[in-house]
Design a protein around this motif. Structure first.
Motif, PDB file in Angstrom:
ATOM      1  N   SER A   1       1.344  -0.990  -0.644  1.00  0.00           N
ATOM      2  CA  SER A   1       0.054   0.272  -0.092  1.00  0.00           C
ATOM      3  C   SER A   1       0.846   1.217   0.333  1.00  0.00           C
TER       4      SER A   1
ATOM      5  N   CYS B   1      -2.092   4.998   6.290  1.00  0.00           N
ATOM      6  CA  CYS B   1      -3.763   4.640   5.834  1.00  0.00           C
ATOM      7  C   CYS B   1      -4.115   3.295   6.025  1.00  0.00           C
ATOM      8  N   ASP B   2      -3.390   2.394   5.842  1.00  0.00           N
ATOM      9  CA  ASP B   2      -3.722   0.839   6.749  1.00  0.00           C
ATOM     10  C   ASP B   2      -4.143   0.629   7.164  1.00  0.00           C
TER      11      ASP B   2
ATOM     12  N   SER C   1      -6.098   2.666   9.490  1.00  0.00           N
ATOM     13  CA  SER C   1      -7.117   3.877   9.963  1.00  0.00           C
ATOM     14  C   SER C   1      -7.955   3.436   8.652  1.00  0.00           C
ATOM     15  N   ASN C   2      -7.626   2.098   7.805  1.00  0.00           N
ATOM     16  CA  ASN C   2      -8.446   1.886   6.547  1.00  0.00           C
ATOM     17  C   ASN C   2      -9.519   0.149   7.609  1.00  0.00           C
TER      18      ASN C   2
ATOM     19  N   SER D   1      -9.627   7.248  13.639  1.00  0.00           N
ATOM     20  CA  SER D   1     -10.396   6.276  12.520  1.00  0.00           C
ATOM     21  C   SER D   1     -11.627   5.773  12.861  1.00  0.00           C
TER      22      SER D   1
ATOM     23  N   ARG E   1       5.734   7.072  -0.243  1.00  0.00           N
ATOM     24  CA  ARG E   1       5.142   6.435   0.422  1.00  0.00           C
ATOM     25  C   ARG E   1       4.668   4.730  -0.183  1.00  0.00           C
TER      26      ARG E   1
ATOM     27  N   TYR F   1      -8.650   1.006  -3.932  1.00  0.00           N
ATOM     28  CA  TYR F   1      -7.407   1.314  -4.357  1.00  0.00           C
ATOM     29  C   TYR F   1      -6.341   1.087  -5.316  1.00  0.00           C
TER      30      TYR F   1
END
Ligand code: MLT
Length: 405
Positions: free
Chosen positions: A105, A110-111, A113-114, A138, A259, A288
């Motif tokens: 990713s 991001c991971d 929180s997702n 999140s 990133r 994604y």
């Protein structure tokens, strides 16, 4: 009539690091002569290692030629990168993780929180206190945390696990209420503490006993210097049955601006009889389109012999800063911890000052920016975090200024 997601109204006004940036900006506007040194947000300062730059250039050239151009990346990430991750980060440490259990990713933030999206809203979460704010925020956005209790400085439906000097800044197993989802981050942000293998094994056993899932953030594993500290939760027996792990290239290889990260979900991991791997794969495929090809090639370069050696050198330089901060503050009479297996130093504010008062005091008297411990949770009050990610020169100047304060 359209309705907004009112869960957002339960969040603190600003993300912690945005609030700090605003405060520092205001200070600089009113004190233009001040030479402010930032040891607040954990952002790296060393340029990318030459081996990574080499790989980026080569990948850019590939993108400019018709026969090597790449469009959308495979859903889980390119096999060339997932194979290296499985080999170097897992198999070499005796962890049974295969390349197709790795989801590449654009970063661990991001991971982690997702990931809550693949769990039911009625799961109860547990977090360390203090904690990296993303885990709680999140879940607030999703509506899982209940209302915010101003007095307690905490959300009603969240289990906060205090991490204090008494328990070595690592949480004790919850006894009264059993959480469904347990966020752990070790080496820890913000305290820099670690859990030895036997202690982490106790968490894995607890989670397996209760059917809980551990969401394990190992973004700082590359900074571990001591024996007996696990680099991955999968070093513990039974972890495949209860744990998801997040990793980042940001702090390992200086990718905060590039990133890249990944999440590991064992194929057989289940929550309430439902396998989680297909859910995350479905989410990944739907929401994604993958980290850029050139960035994944840069990630692959991290695992070459030259890449590994250059990155070890960068980490050693940051840890030399950590030693300077730790020893400088300790010798000046501060109560300090962390900084041995992590790039964060956690100090007690002097004279019972609140974390934010100390922030203002340090900014004003030493022109040094750190992060107030209370921004990470109620148990962070009267603590303060400094990062070792500054340049050597700035780190030395900052600590010398604090010592003279
Ligand atoms: C921090 O300072 O805690 C981190 O840089 C934040 C992050 O990694 O997102």
């Amino acid at each position: 009539m359209a309705k907004a997601n009112e869960n957002y109204l339960r969040l603190p006004g600003n993300y912690l690091f945005s609030a700090i940036a605003q405060k520092v900006g205001a200070y600089q506007r009113s004190h233009p002569e001040a030479e402010v040194i930032r040891l607040g947000i954990g952002d790296v300062t060393q340029p990318l290692a030459p081996e990574i730059i080499r790989a980026l250039h080569a990948a850019v050239d590939e993108m400019g030629a018709a026969d090597t151009f790449r469009g959308y990346a495979p859903d889980l990430g390119y096999a060339f990168l997932r194979e290296k991750i499985a080999e170097f980060d897992y198999r070499s440490r005796g962890c049974d993780i295969s390349p197709d259990e790795i989801f590449v990713s654009d970063g661990a933030k991001c991971d982690c929180s997702n990931i809550q999206e693949i769990f039911s809203l009625d799961n109860r979460i547990a977090v360390c206190d203090p904690v990296y704010p993303v885990y709680v925020d999140s879940n607030v956005m999703a509506g899982r945390t209940g209302i915010y209790d101003e007095e307690a400085g905490a959300y009603r439906d969240v289990i906060y696990m205090p991490c204090t000097a008494e328990n070595g800044f690592a949480p004790d197993l919850p006894q009264d209420r059993v959480p469904d989802l347990i966020y752990l981050c070790f080496p820890n942000n913000p305290t820099g503490a670690v859990m030895k293998k036997d202690r982490l094994q106790a968490w894995v056993d607890y989670a397996n006993r209760h059917g809980s899932i551990i969401l394990y953030d190992a973004a700082y594993e590359a900074y571990i210097s001591e024996e007996g500290v696990p680099h991955s939760i999968y070093e513990c027996e039974g972890a495949r049955g209860c744990a998801i792990e997040f990793r980042s290239f940001s702090k390992t290889a200086g990718f905060t601006g590039l990133r890249l990260g990944f999440t590991v979900i064992p194929k057989d991991l289940e929550a309430g009889g439902v396998r989680l791997w297909p859910l995350w794969a479905r989410r990944h495929g739907t929401k994604y389109n993958g980290a850029p090809y050139i960035v994944q090639r840069a990630g692959e370069a991290v695992y070459t012999e030259a890449g590994r050696s250059q990155i070890r050198g960068q980490i050693a330089a940051y840890m030399e800063n950590a030693r300077y901060i730790y020893e400088g503050l300790r010798d000046a009479g501060y109560e300090v911890s962390g900084g041995v297996n992590a790039p964060y130093i956690w100090l007690r504010t002097p004279g019972q000052m609140t974390s934010w008062d100390f922030f203002d005091y340090l900014l004003d008297k030493a022109n040094v920016v750190g992060t107030p411990g209370s921004g990470f949770g109620p148990a962070g009050e009267h603590y303060f975090r400094l990062t070792a990610f500054g340049s050597k020169e700035n780190t030395v100047r900052a600590i010398d200024r604090i010592r003279r304060m």
